[in-house]
Scaffold this motif. Structure first.
Motif, PDB file in Angstrom:
ATOM      1  N   ASP A  15      40.903   5.187  37.518  1.00  0.00           N
ATOM      2  CA  ASP A  15      39.669   4.967  38.282  1.00  0.00           C
ATOM      3  C   ASP A  15      39.622   3.572  38.899  1.00  0.00           C
ATOM      4  O   ASP A  15      38.586   2.892  38.866  1.00  0.00           O
ATOM      5  N   ASN A  16      40.760   3.122  39.436  1.00  0.00           N
ATOM      6  CA  ASN A  16      40.860   1.815  40.086  1.00  0.00           C
ATOM      7  C   ASN A  16      40.603   0.653  39.131  1.00  0.00           C
ATOM      8  O   ASN A  16      40.212  -0.439  39.557  1.00  0.00           O
ATOM      9  N   LYS A  17      40.816   0.889  37.842  1.00  0.00           N
ATOM     10  CA  LYS A  17      40.666  -0.150  36.833  1.00  0.00           C
ATOM     11  C   LYS A  17      41.944  -0.261  36.007  1.00  0.00           C
ATOM     12  O   LYS A  17      42.620   0.735  35.748  1.00  0.00           O
ATOM     13  N   MET A  77      42.981  -1.476  32.282  1.00  0.00           N
ATOM     14  CA  MET A  77      42.331  -1.795  31.012  1.00  0.00           C
ATOM     15  C   MET A  77      43.363  -2.122  29.934  1.00  0.00           C
ATOM     16  O   MET A  77      44.335  -1.386  29.754  1.00  0.00           O
ATOM     17  N   GLU A  96      42.539   6.793  43.010  1.00  0.00           N
ATOM     18  CA  GLU A  96      41.675   7.571  42.125  1.00  0.00           C
ATOM     19  C   GLU A  96      42.437   8.684  41.414  1.00  0.00           C
ATOM     20  O   GLU A  96      42.020   9.157  40.360  1.00  0.00           O
ATOM     21  N   ILE A 136      45.673   2.525  33.307  1.00  0.00           N
ATOM     22  CA  ILE A 136      45.256   2.353  34.694  1.00  0.00           C
ATOM     23  C   ILE A 136      44.594   3.649  35.135  1.00  0.00           C
ATOM     24  O   ILE A 136      45.229   4.704  35.180  1.00  0.00           O
ATOM     25  N   SER A 183      41.238  -2.031  42.655  1.00  0.00           N
ATOM     26  CA  SER A 183      40.985  -1.132  43.784  1.00  0.00           C
ATOM     27  C   SER A 183      41.649  -1.614  45.072  1.00  0.00           C
ATOM     28  O   SER A 183      41.864  -0.826  45.995  1.00  0.00           O
ATOM     29  N   THR A 203      39.179  -5.591  31.070  1.00  0.00           N
ATOM     30  CA  THR A 203      39.197  -4.651  32.194  1.00  0.00           C
ATOM     31  C   THR A 203      39.234  -5.418  33.509  1.00  0.00           C
ATOM     32  O   THR A 203      38.487  -6.382  33.696  1.00  0.00           O
ATOM     33  N   PHE A 204      40.108  -4.970  34.418  1.00  0.00           N
ATOM     34  CA  PHE A 204      40.274  -5.635  35.707  1.00  0.00           C
ATOM     35  C   PHE A 204      40.172  -4.619  36.847  1.00  0.00           C
ATOM     36  O   PHE A 204      40.653  -3.493  36.728  1.00  0.00           O
ATOM     37  N   ASP A 205      39.561  -5.045  37.941  1.00  0.00           N
ATOM     38  CA  ASP A 205      39.451  -4.207  39.134  1.00  0.00           C
ATOM     39  C   ASP A 205      40.765  -4.274  39.917  1.00  0.00           C
ATOM     40  O   ASP A 205      41.234  -5.356  40.256  1.00  0.00           O
TER      41      ASP A 205
END
Length: 255
Positions: free
Chosen positions: A75-77, A79, A51, A73, A122, A118-120
């Motif tokens: 917030d754990n995304k 883009m 984070e 990169i 986390s 957008t990709f996760d």
């Protein structure tokens, strides 16, 4: 008496065995719970560390390939914006250290037609990587990469980027990125002109725009010092022929 004693002994032995089995199951279950708890704690710590990560970079093609756009990169995304790539049979986005794709981690397959994706991430340790790579798994070949570094916080000027398109009959391609007090052109190509300059403008209006510098037609990579110019007043980069008073190409900027 002997028979009764034997029965009591057998019953006692059975009870002890069952008790031992029960204790073993309880111990095994406890170990599994401890392992799950440790894994959950590690995941929570990693996500909290992620984070705090804010990384940004601009893509450039590798070898004969052309890839452009921006990666962020946060917030754990992960883009991708204004993303354009040469076509490939099996393109994926990877997080890597340096250019070591073999020891990197795959994030996802990419959509060749989508400029914004957008990709996760986390479940990835984002502190380990400093490069985002577009990789063709079928050909085992890197198409493009974007070295990433710490981005600006919310109080600082955001990075803006855009993809060039020709104006009228002219052909111009590549990406323009404004970051802080620097304007960068990447994978830049333009039709030849006698006196081409790069401008920052509002909606492409040269009359109210700001001339930055002349451009080198042979150079695919340019970097210009904006000298603390307030870039918030502009939303586009224009390639303009001063001699012909004609715009050759324009890139609309997005944050």
């Amino acid at each position: 008496m002997k028979t009764r004693t034997l029965l009591v002994s057998v019953a006692l032995g059975t009870t002890l065995v069952l008790g031992a089995c029960g204790n073993s199951d309880t111990s095994s279950s406890g170990d599994k719970m401890d392992t799950k708890t440790e894994m959950s704690d590690k995941q929570d710590k990693m996500m909290k560390a992620n984070e705090k990560v804010m990384l940004q970079g601009s893509f450039a093609g590798v070898g004969k390939h052309q890839v452009s756009g921006m990666v962020t990169i946060k917030d754990n995304k992960l883009m991708l914006t204004n993303f354009v790539t040469d076509e490939g049979p099996d393109l994926h986005v990877y997080l890597v250290k340096g250019d070591d794709v073999k020891n990197g981690v795959e994030v996802s397959a990419i959509d060749l037609k989508d400029k914004t994706q957008t990709f996760d991430v986390s479940d990835k340790d984002l502190t380990k990587y400093d490069n985002v790579v577009i990789y063709c798994e079928k050909a085992h070949e890197t198409f493009g990469q974007a070295p990433v570094s710490e981005g600006m916080d919310d109080t600082a000027m955001s990075m803006m980027t855009g993809t060039f398109a020709g104006v009228g009959t002219h052909k111009v391609s590549g990406t323009a990125t404004v970051e802080g007090s620097t304007l960068k052109l990447a994978n830049f190509k333009t039709d030849e002109g006698p006196d081409l300059h790069v401008y920052l403008t509002k909606d492409g209006d040269i009359n109210t725009g700001m001339e930055i510098d002349a451009i080198d037609l042979k150079d695919a990579e340019h970097s210009f010092d904006l000298k603390n110019l307030d870039t918030s007043a502009y939303n586009s980069v224009v390639i303009y022929c001063q001699k012909a008073h004609e715009a050759f190409g324009k890139a609309m900027l997005e944050g």
